[in-house]
Motif scaffolding. Structure first.
Motif, PDB file in Angstrom:
ATOM      1  N   SER A  33      33.505  62.520  34.868  1.00  0.00           N
ATOM      2  CA  SER A  33      33.487  63.290  36.233  1.00  0.00           C
ATOM      3  C   SER A  33      32.972  61.902  37.740  1.00  0.00           C
ATOM      4  O   SER A  33      31.830  61.253  37.575  1.00  0.00           O
ATOM      5  CB  SER A  33      32.025  64.031  35.903  1.00  0.00           C
ATOM      6  N   PHE A  34      34.128  62.047  38.598  1.00  0.00           N
ATOM      7  CA  PHE A  34      34.924  61.082  38.821  1.00  0.00           C
ATOM      8  C   PHE A  34      35.064  61.966  40.483  1.00  0.00           C
ATOM      9  O   PHE A  34      36.310  62.446  40.346  1.00  0.00           O
ATOM     10  CB  PHE A  34      35.155  60.194  38.818  1.00  0.00           C
ATOM     11  N   ASN A  35      34.673  61.187  41.269  1.00  0.00           N
ATOM     12  CA  ASN A  35      36.157  61.080  42.462  1.00  0.00           C
ATOM     13  C   ASN A  35      37.193  60.803  42.337  1.00  0.00           C
ATOM     14  O   ASN A  35      37.713  59.549  42.256  1.00  0.00           O
ATOM     15  CB  ASN A  35      34.837  61.155  43.749  1.00  0.00           C
ATOM     16  N   ALA A  36      38.206  60.977  43.470  1.00  0.00           N
ATOM     17  CA  ALA A  36      39.678  60.392  43.253  1.00  0.00           C
ATOM     18  C   ALA A  36      39.268  59.551  44.376  1.00  0.00           C
ATOM     19  O   ALA A  36      40.365  58.235  44.107  1.00  0.00           O
ATOM     20  CB  ALA A  36      40.621  60.863  43.861  1.00  0.00           C
ATOM     21  N   TYR A  37      38.388  59.044  45.338  1.00  0.00           N
ATOM     22  CA  TYR A  37      38.353  58.141  46.093  1.00  0.00           C
ATOM     23  C   TYR A  37      37.922  56.681  45.141  1.00  0.00           C
ATOM     24  O   TYR A  37      38.051  55.809  45.817  1.00  0.00           O
ATOM     25  CB  TYR A  37      37.720  58.652  47.483  1.00  0.00           C
ATOM     26  N   HIS A  38      37.603  57.049  43.980  1.00  0.00           N
ATOM     27  CA  HIS A  38      36.706  56.171  43.335  1.00  0.00           C
ATOM     28  C   HIS A  38      38.686  54.853  42.892  1.00  0.00           C
ATOM     29  O   HIS A  38      38.150  53.972  42.183  1.00  0.00           O
ATOM     30  CB  HIS A  38      35.949  56.435  42.317  1.00  0.00           C
ATOM     31  N   LEU A  39      39.338  55.661  43.308  1.00  0.00           N
ATOM     32  CA  LEU A  39      40.885  55.226  42.019  1.00  0.00           C
ATOM     33  C   LEU A  39      41.168  54.008  42.964  1.00  0.00           C
ATOM     34  O   LEU A  39      41.191  54.582  44.307  1.00  0.00           O
ATOM     35  CB  LEU A  39      41.305  56.146  41.761  1.00  0.00           C
ATOM     36  N   ARG A  40      41.098  52.974  43.391  1.00  0.00           N
ATOM     37  CA  ARG A  40      41.829  52.821  44.025  1.00  0.00           C
ATOM     38  C   ARG A  40      43.466  52.082  43.925  1.00  0.00           C
ATOM     39  O   ARG A  40      43.705  52.348  42.760  1.00  0.00           O
ATOM     40  CB  ARG A  40      41.382  51.313  43.801  1.00  0.00           C
ATOM     41  N   PRO A  41      43.943  51.913  44.773  1.00  0.00           N
ATOM     42  CA  PRO A  41      45.515  51.996  44.691  1.00  0.00           C
ATOM     43  C   PRO A  41      46.161  50.792  44.188  1.00  0.00           C
ATOM     44  O   PRO A  41      45.657  49.891  44.000  1.00  0.00           O
ATOM     45  CB  PRO A  41      46.212  52.379  46.028  1.00  0.00           C
ATOM     46  N   SER A  42      47.073  50.645  42.906  1.00  0.00           N
ATOM     47  CA  SER A  42      47.717  50.111  42.848  1.00  0.00           C
ATOM     48  C   SER A  42      49.372  49.505  42.791  1.00  0.00           C
ATOM     49  O   SER A  42      49.995  50.440  42.515  1.00  0.00           O
ATOM     50  CB  SER A  42      46.750  49.709  41.189  1.00  0.00           C
TER      51      SER A  42
END
Length: 114
Positions: A83-92
């Motif tokens: 359960s995580f929000n997409a904002y936790h994913l940093r662009p790469s």
């Protein structure tokens, strides 16, 4: 001091390899093994080490430990279980080249507590 005194350092270690060794020793959380757990080939073996870890109340089996790797990969199917929000994913902008020379774009980077 015990870890520093007992650390195995190969005679032909590179500067980068030594830096990685020091990073592993000074890390807050690290894996350590008793002498009887070391394979018969010794510390220089190249067999993969897989462990199970708990992350956000989920058990991830067969996690590959490779402190010398520049990239740790997680299948999206595994990430979807958390359960995580997409904002936790940093662009790469990283592109991964597979053994068969195919290329895959990285969907992003995330730090997970284990």
């Amino acid at each position: 001091m015990k870890v520093l005194n007992e650390a195995h350092v190969a005679q032909d270690i590179s500067v980068e390899g030594f830096g990685g060794l020091v990073n592993n020793i000074t890390a807050n959380n690290y894996l350590a093994f008793a002498e009887e757990e070391i394979p018969v080939e010794g510390r220089g073996h190249n067999r993969a080490l897989h462990v199970s870890v708990k992350c956000m109340d989920h058990i991830m089996a067969k996690v590959l430990i490779n402190n010398g790797s520049i990239l740790n990969v997680m299948p999206k199917s595994m990430l979807d279980k958390f359960s995580f929000n997409a904002y936790h994913l940093r662009p790469s902008s990283m592109v991964v080249h597979a053994f068969d020379d195919s290329c895959r774009e990285v969907r992003g980077e995330i730090d997970l507590p284990i």
